[in-house]
Each structure stands twice: as structure tokens, then as C-alpha cells.
Scaffold this motif. Structure first.
Motif, short mmCIF file in Angstrom:
data_model
loop_
_atom_site.label_atom_id
_atom_site.label_comp_id
_atom_site.label_asym_id
_atom_site.label_seq_id
_atom_site.Cartn_x
_atom_site.Cartn_y
_atom_site.Cartn_z
N ALA A 27 0.84 -1.20 0.00
CA ALA A 27 0.00 0.00 0.00
C ALA A 27 0.87 1.24 0.00
CB ALA A 27 -0.91 0.01 1.23
N ASN A 28 0.40 2.29 -0.63
CA ASN A 28 1.07 3.59 -0.62
C ASN A 28 2.53 3.51 -1.05
OD1 ASN A 28 -1.31 4.82 0.38
ND2 ASN A 28 -0.76 4.18 2.44
N GLY A 29 2.82 2.68 -2.03
CA GLY A 29 4.15 2.59 -2.57
C GLY A 29 5.12 1.71 -1.80
N ALA A 30 4.68 1.17 -0.66
CA ALA A 30 5.55 0.34 0.17
C ALA A 30 4.92 -1.03 0.38
CB ALA A 30 5.78 1.01 1.52
N ALA A 31 5.76 -1.98 0.77
CA ALA A 31 5.28 -3.32 1.07
C ALA A 31 5.60 -3.63 2.54
CB ALA A 31 5.96 -4.35 0.18
N THR A 32 4.70 -4.31 3.21
CA THR A 32 4.98 -4.79 4.56
C THR A 32 5.39 -6.25 4.45
OG1 THR A 32 2.64 -5.26 4.90
CG2 THR A 32 3.46 -3.17 5.75
N LEU A 38 9.21 -10.75 13.43
CA LEU A 38 9.52 -9.36 13.12
C LEU A 38 8.67 -8.85 11.96
CD1 LEU A 38 13.43 -9.58 13.14
CD2 LEU A 38 11.97 -8.66 14.95
N HIS A 39 8.37 -7.57 12.00
CA HIS A 39 7.64 -6.92 10.91
C HIS A 39 8.49 -5.76 10.40
CE1 HIS A 39 3.93 -9.13 11.58
NE2 HIS A 39 4.26 -9.09 12.85
N ALA A 40 8.44 -5.53 9.10
CA ALA A 40 9.24 -4.47 8.49
C ALA A 40 8.50 -3.91 7.29
CB ALA A 40 10.61 -4.99 8.07
N GLU A 41 8.99 -2.77 6.82
CA GLU A 41 8.42 -2.13 5.64
C GLU A 41 9.49 -2.02 4.56
OE1 GLU A 41 5.56 1.48 5.50
OE2 GLU A 41 7.58 2.30 5.25
N LEU A 42 9.12 -2.43 3.36
CA LEU A 42 9.97 -2.18 2.19
C LEU A 42 9.48 -0.87 1.58
CD1 LEU A 42 10.26 -5.63 0.38
CD2 LEU A 42 12.09 -4.33 1.44
N ASN A 43 10.12 0.22 1.96
CA ASN A 43 9.72 1.52 1.44
C ASN A 43 10.57 1.87 0.21
OD1 ASN A 43 12.20 2.30 2.50
ND2 ASN A 43 11.30 3.08 4.38
N ARG A 44 10.40 3.07 -0.29
CA ARG A 44 11.13 3.47 -1.51
C ARG A 44 12.64 3.36 -1.33
NH1 ARG A 44 6.64 6.91 -1.80
NH2 ARG A 44 5.47 6.61 -3.73
N GLN A 53 9.65 3.05 -8.19
CA GLN A 53 9.14 3.96 -7.17
C GLN A 53 8.09 3.31 -6.29
OE1 GLN A 53 10.25 7.17 -6.57
NE2 GLN A 53 11.86 6.53 -7.97
N ASN A 54 7.51 2.21 -6.77
CA ASN A 54 6.39 1.60 -6.08
C ASN A 54 6.68 0.11 -5.84
OD1 ASN A 54 3.87 0.57 -5.31
ND2 ASN A 54 2.77 2.02 -6.61
N ALA A 55 6.59 -0.32 -4.61
CA ALA A 55 6.86 -1.72 -4.28
C ALA A 55 5.88 -2.66 -4.98
CB ALA A 55 6.80 -1.93 -2.77
N ALA A 56 4.69 -2.18 -5.29
CA ALA A 56 3.69 -3.01 -5.98
C ALA A 56 4.16 -3.43 -7.37
CB ALA A 56 2.35 -2.28 -6.07
N ASP A 57 5.11 -2.70 -7.93
CA ASP A 57 5.68 -3.08 -9.24
C ASP A 57 6.62 -4.27 -9.11
OD1 ASP A 57 4.34 -0.95 -10.39
OD2 ASP A 57 6.08 0.39 -10.30
N LEU A 58 7.02 -4.60 -7.88
CA LEU A 58 8.00 -5.66 -7.65
C LEU A 58 7.44 -6.88 -6.92
CD1 LEU A 58 10.89 -3.35 -6.40
CD2 LEU A 58 10.73 -4.45 -8.64
N VAL A 59 6.56 -6.64 -5.97
CA VAL A 59 6.08 -7.72 -5.10
C VAL A 59 4.57 -7.65 -4.91
CG1 VAL A 59 8.28 -7.84 -3.84
CG2 VAL A 59 6.44 -6.39 -2.97
N ALA A 60 4.02 -8.78 -4.45
CA ALA A 60 2.59 -8.87 -4.14
C ALA A 60 2.43 -9.67 -2.85
CB ALA A 60 1.86 -9.57 -5.29
N PRO A 61 1.32 -9.50 -2.15
CA PRO A 61 1.10 -10.29 -0.94
C PRO A 61 1.25 -11.78 -1.22
CG PRO A 61 -0.50 -8.53 -1.06
CD PRO A 61 0.24 -8.54 -2.37
N GLY A 62 1.98 -12.45 -0.33
CA GLY A 62 2.23 -13.88 -0.49
C GLY A 62 3.59 -14.19 -1.10
N ASP A 63 4.24 -13.20 -1.72
CA ASP A 63 5.57 -13.42 -2.28
C ASP A 63 6.58 -13.65 -1.17
OD1 ASP A 63 4.57 -12.99 -4.81
OD2 ASP A 63 5.58 -11.05 -5.11
N LEU A 64 7.55 -14.48 -1.45
CA LEU A 64 8.68 -14.70 -0.55
C LEU A 64 9.89 -13.99 -1.16
CD1 LEU A 64 9.44 -16.19 2.08
CD2 LEU A 64 10.21 -18.08 0.65
N VAL A 65 10.46 -13.03 -0.44
CA VAL A 65 11.58 -12.24 -0.95
C VAL A 65 12.75 -12.33 0.02
CG1 VAL A 65 10.10 -10.62 -2.21
CG2 VAL A 65 10.72 -10.11 0.15
#
Length: 85
Positions: A27-32, A38-44, A53-65
Motif C-alpha cells: 500500500a502507498n508505494g511500500a510493502a509490509t 519481526l515486521h518491516a516495511e519495504l519503502n522506496r 518507485q512503487n513496491a507493488a511493481d516488484l512484489v505482491a502479498p504472499g511473495d517470498l523475498v
């Protein structure tokens, strides 16, 4: 996604480690992401090397990174991470 477990999460983790993380939301360009407890945010800044510029261009919920731990705060259960190259 809450039930997903990875064997790497059973070992100690510290800054500099590259670990698997499951994407829990985008959401909002970042991924949680979740890395065990632990919880973290993949921001810009965390994805800057991809030139996206947008994490949604790279990942989606359920992806393992793979992420690199920059900072870990066990007291709050949060981490600062960057997307591993």
C-alpha cells in the motif's frame, strides 16, 4: 500468510543477515513484510536500487523475498530492511 513459517527464522538473526521475508501487504508505494516474529516495511529507500518507485511493481502479498536486515528491534518486533540484490 500468518501461518507461513520458514526454517531460517528459527535461527538467530542480526543486522547484515540476508533472510527470507513473506510479503503481507502492499500500500502507498511500500510493502509490509514478516520475518518470523519481526515486521518491516519495504519503502522506496529499501527498493531504490531497482529504480522502481512503487513496491507493488516488484512484489505482491504472499511473495517470498530475500531482504537484508539493517536494524532489528526485538523489543518492538520491528526491523529495518532492504530488498536484497
Amino acid at each position: 500468510l500468518d501461518g507461513f513459517r520458514h526454517e531460517r527464522w528459527n535461527r538467530p538473526m542480526q543486522p547484515g543477515d540476508v533472510v527470507p521475508a513473506v510479503v503481507t501487504g502492499v500500500a502507498n508505494g511500500a510493502a509490509t513484510v514478516r520475518i518470523g516474529g519481526l515486521h518491516a516495511e519495504l519503502n522506496r529507500a529499501a527498493i531504490q536500487w531497482t529504480r522502481r518507485q512503487n513496491a507493488a511493481d516488484l512484489v505482491a502479498p504472499g511473495d517470498l523475498v530475500e531482504v537484508e536486515l539493517v536494524k532489528v528491534d526485538a523489543d518492538t518486533g520491528t526491523a529495518v530492511v532492504t530488498l536484497e540484490q
